[in-house]
Design a protein around this motif. Structure first.
Motif, PDB file in Angstrom:
ATOM      1  N   LYS A  37      54.200   7.029  -6.434  1.00 38.41           N
ATOM      2  CA  LYS A  37      54.253   8.062  -7.179  1.00 38.41           C
ATOM      3  C   LYS A  37      53.127   7.798  -8.501  1.00 38.41           C
ATOM      4  O   LYS A  37      53.474   6.772  -9.274  1.00 38.41           O
ATOM      5  CB  LYS A  37      55.562   8.722  -7.593  1.00 38.41           C
ATOM      6  N   GLU A  38      52.412   8.621  -8.677  1.00 37.57           N
ATOM      7  CA  GLU A  38      51.569   8.596  -9.879  1.00 37.57           C
ATOM      8  C   GLU A  38      52.242   9.525 -11.040  1.00 37.57           C
ATOM      9  O   GLU A  38      52.209  10.663 -10.679  1.00 37.57           O
ATOM     10  CB  GLU A  38      50.298   8.900  -9.632  1.00 37.57           C
ATOM     11  N   VAL A  39      52.722   9.257 -11.912  1.00 37.60           N
ATOM     12  CA  VAL A  39      53.502   9.717 -12.995  1.00 37.60           C
ATOM     13  C   VAL A  39      52.693   9.464 -14.222  1.00 37.60           C
ATOM     14  O   VAL A  39      52.655   8.557 -14.903  1.00 37.60           O
ATOM     15  CB  VAL A  39      54.883   9.585 -13.247  1.00 37.60           C
ATOM     16  N   GLU A  40      51.902  10.508 -14.704  1.00 35.52           N
ATOM     17  CA  GLU A  40      51.184  10.265 -16.033  1.00 35.52           C
ATOM     18  C   GLU A  40      50.887  11.475 -17.084  1.00 35.52           C
ATOM     19  O   GLU A  40      51.241  12.585 -16.647  1.00 35.52           O
ATOM     20  CB  GLU A  40      49.719   9.864 -15.531  1.00 35.52           C
ATOM     21  N   ARG A  41      50.724  11.141 -18.074  1.00 40.50           N
ATOM     22  CA  ARG A  41      50.453  12.083 -19.362  1.00 40.50           C
ATOM     23  C   ARG A  41      49.011  11.709 -19.557  1.00 40.50           C
ATOM     24  O   ARG A  41      48.567  10.501 -19.720  1.00 40.50           O
ATOM     25  CB  ARG A  41      51.353  11.806 -20.341  1.00 40.50           C
ATOM     26  N   LYS A  42      48.281  12.757 -20.036  1.00 44.16           N
ATOM     27  CA  LYS A  42      46.765  12.595 -20.528  1.00 44.16           C
ATOM     28  C   LYS A  42      46.670  13.102 -21.622  1.00 44.16           C
ATOM     29  O   LYS A  42      47.229  13.861 -22.200  1.00 44.16           O
ATOM     30  CB  LYS A  42      45.705  13.012 -19.653  1.00 44.16           C
ATOM     31  N   PHE A  43      46.020  12.445 -22.950  1.00 48.97           N
ATOM     32  CA  PHE A  43      45.793  12.819 -24.196  1.00 48.97           C
ATOM     33  C   PHE A  43      44.352  12.487 -24.542  1.00 48.97           C
ATOM     34  O   PHE A  43      43.433  11.463 -24.033  1.00 48.97           O
ATOM     35  CB  PHE A  43      46.633  12.005 -25.181  1.00 48.97           C
ATOM     36  N   LEU A  44      43.793  13.466 -25.380  1.00 47.37           N
ATOM     37  CA  LEU A  44      42.605  13.305 -26.062  1.00 47.37           C
ATOM     38  C   LEU A  44      42.844  12.222 -27.160  1.00 47.37           C
ATOM     39  O   LEU A  44      43.905  12.127 -27.590  1.00 47.37           O
ATOM     40  CB  LEU A  44      41.772  14.420 -26.732  1.00 47.37           C
ATOM     41  N   VAL A  45      41.593  11.301 -27.501  1.00 49.74           N
ATOM     42  CA  VAL A  45      42.088  10.407 -28.608  1.00 49.74           C
ATOM     43  C   VAL A  45      41.410  10.690 -29.685  1.00 49.74           C
ATOM     44  O   VAL A  45      40.046  11.358 -29.772  1.00 49.74           O
ATOM     45  CB  VAL A  45      41.394   8.962 -28.076  1.00 49.74           C
ATOM     46  N   ALA A  46      42.065  10.862 -30.928  1.00 53.14           N
ATOM     47  CA  ALA A  46      41.594  11.417 -32.102  1.00 53.14           C
ATOM     48  C   ALA A  46      41.170  10.460 -33.064  1.00 53.14           C
ATOM     49  O   ALA A  46      40.515  10.835 -34.212  1.00 53.14           O
ATOM     50  CB  ALA A  46      42.722  12.334 -32.694  1.00 53.14           C
ATOM     51  N   ASP A  47      41.403   9.165 -32.871  1.00 52.10           N
ATOM     52  CA  ASP A  47      41.361   8.196 -33.913  1.00 52.10           C
ATOM     53  C   ASP A  47      40.788   7.016 -33.223  1.00 52.10           C
ATOM     54  O   ASP A  47      41.414   6.349 -32.397  1.00 52.10           O
ATOM     55  CB  ASP A  47      42.497   7.878 -34.753  1.00 52.10           C
ATOM     56  N   PRO A  48      39.758   5.982 -33.887  1.00 52.49           N
ATOM     57  CA  PRO A  48      39.509   4.881 -33.309  1.00 52.49           C
ATOM     58  C   PRO A  48      40.404   3.542 -33.378  1.00 52.49           C
ATOM     59  O   PRO A  48      40.138   2.525 -33.212  1.00 52.49           O
ATOM     60  CB  PRO A  48      38.057   4.528 -33.897  1.00 52.49           C
TER      61      PRO A  48
ATOM     62  N   LEU B  68      46.455   8.956 -30.793  1.00 55.16           N
ATOM     63  CA  LEU B  68      46.583  10.135 -29.895  1.00 55.16           C
ATOM     64  C   LEU B  68      46.304  11.398 -30.317  1.00 55.16           C
ATOM     65  O   LEU B  68      46.806  11.814 -31.431  1.00 55.16           O
ATOM     66  CB  LEU B  68      47.593  10.037 -29.010  1.00 55.16           C
ATOM     67  N   GLY B  69      45.240  12.027 -29.693  1.00 57.83           N
ATOM     68  CA  GLY B  69      45.140  13.835 -30.298  1.00 57.83           C
ATOM     69  C   GLY B  69      46.098  14.612 -29.123  1.00 57.83           C
ATOM     70  O   GLY B  69      47.029  14.057 -28.704  1.00 57.83           O
TER      71      GLY B  69
END
Length: 157
Positions: free
Chosen positions: A3-14, A132-133
């Motif tokens: 099972k692939e359980v994932e969350r995705k986020f844009l990245v706001a800060d380096p 994280l964004g």
């Protein structure tokens, strides 16, 4: 089957860059993609390859089957790619015991940086790193198959 359980986020800060433990250069492409199912080939660091089948429409969870394949066959399969070949560097970053995979895309997708968190439990927002964004879990335009077939999502451009 996994099972692939994932969350995705844009990245706001380096700030994540100073925490990188490892990185992998990835080329991946799709030989089939439709709602609820994809067939992907991924070449990692130019030395190994895998064929991955994903099924499901749930926001955070899909069935995933992954098999190693010979590198030469992966290169041959590229002739059957639909859409573009995605180029990205995946960085492994740990925060509070969780492994984040931060993908920095290249080519026409340059500028897009997405972090994925694969874990079976919900991680409370206060446990997430500050770099994280916006969360984009469930937004199909941020799925790699959509990026291969379309382009960079407007919000990230």
């Amino acid at each position: 089957m996994g099972k692939e359980v994932e969350r995705k986020f844009l990245v706001a800060d380096p700030a994540w860059r100073s925490l990188v433990e490892a990185h992998i250069r990835i080329r991946q492409f799709y030989v089939a993609a439709q709602p609820g199912r994809t067939v992907r080939v991924r070449i990692s660091d130019g030395g190994s390859a895998a064929l991955t089948l994903k099924f499901g429409n749930k926001t955070r969870e899909r069935d995933e089957f992954e098999y190693p394949i010979p590198l030469a066959e992966a290169e041959e399969l590229m002739a059957f790619a639909i859409g573009r070949v995605i180029e990205k560097t995946r960085h492994h970053v740990r925060h509070r015991g969780y492994l984040y995979e931060v993908d920095v895309f290249g080519g026409v997708l340059s500028g897009l940086v997405v972090a994925e968190l694969e874990t079976p439990e919900d991680v409370p927002d206060e446990m997430l790193p500050d770099w994280l964004g916006r969360e984009v879990t469930g937004e199909s335009r941020f799925y790699n198959a959509s990026l291969a077939l379309g382009g960079i999502p407007e919000i990230a451009a």
